[in-house]
Enzyme design. Sequence first.
Site, short mmCIF file in Angstrom:
data_model
loop_
_atom_site.label_atom_id
_atom_site.label_comp_id
_atom_site.label_asym_id
_atom_site.label_seq_id
_atom_site.Cartn_x
_atom_site.Cartn_y
_atom_site.Cartn_z
N GLY A 46 0.84 -1.19 0.00
CA GLY A 46 0.00 0.00 0.00
C GLY A 46 0.88 1.24 0.00
CD GLN A 51 3.51 5.83 2.57
OE1 GLN A 51 2.54 5.29 2.06
NE2 GLN A 51 4.44 5.17 3.21
CB CYS A 94 5.01 2.43 7.49
SG CYS A 94 4.60 3.89 6.53
CG LEU A 95 6.61 0.97 1.48
CD1 LEU A 95 6.09 1.30 0.09
CD2 LEU A 95 7.69 -0.10 1.42
CG HIS A 136 -0.88 1.63 7.21
ND1 HIS A 136 0.01 1.15 8.14
CD2 HIS A 136 -0.14 2.39 6.36
CE1 HIS A 136 1.22 1.62 7.89
NE2 HIS A 136 1.16 2.38 6.80
CD GLU A 137 -1.17 2.68 2.65
OE1 GLU A 137 -0.66 3.82 2.60
OE2 GLU A 137 -0.49 1.67 2.93
CG HIS A 140 0.35 7.07 5.25
ND1 HIS A 140 1.49 7.53 5.87
CD2 HIS A 140 0.53 5.73 5.10
CE1 HIS A 140 2.32 6.51 6.09
NE2 HIS A 140 1.76 5.40 5.64
NI NI Z 1 2.53 3.46 5.67
#
Ligand code: NI
Length: 173
Positions: A46, A51, A94-95, A136-137, A140
């Site tokens: 995701g 991000q 998380c990236l 989660h997304e 963000h």
């Molecule tokens: Ni994340």
Amino acid sequence: MSVRQIRLLGDPVLREEAEEVVAYGDDLRALVRDMFETMYHEEGIGLAAPQIGIGRRVIVIDLRREDHDDEPMALVNPRLTWTSSETAKQTEGCLSIPGLEEVVERPAKVRVEAHDPEGVRIDLLAEDLLARALQHEIDHLDGVLFFDRVSALKRRMLLKKWKKLEKEAEKEA
Ligand code: NI
């Protein structure tokens, strides 16, 4: 298409509230393509636009890497319209915070209203990993990171580990 650079913890864009998308068209399509490309390149499931430094309410999700057969999806202006009182706990990463993961408790099922990149309205009911990824997304887009959802003690431990990882990275550079 191009792979964009992932913004890491400490970058202010990750803490800002993203803006609603008002225009559908080529720019949005290009953004979504880059987001998919970047997510696949980073081997994530995701990604949210902030991000990659874009403060717009757009997310992409593809759970096939985790053996879920949901179709890859791109959601514009996604909004949680319902969350179950039943919760579930699962480890998240998380990236934007590579190297850290923690168990996060979230509603087990959610309902999400959004538009697809062509402007078509979507209303979906999700459970399991998809419900988690959506939350989660969408977090963000509001400047919220997964470790904001754990206890203060665990968050302190995660931040300590992050500082250590940052120092190690500086030494290597
Ligand atoms: Ni994340």
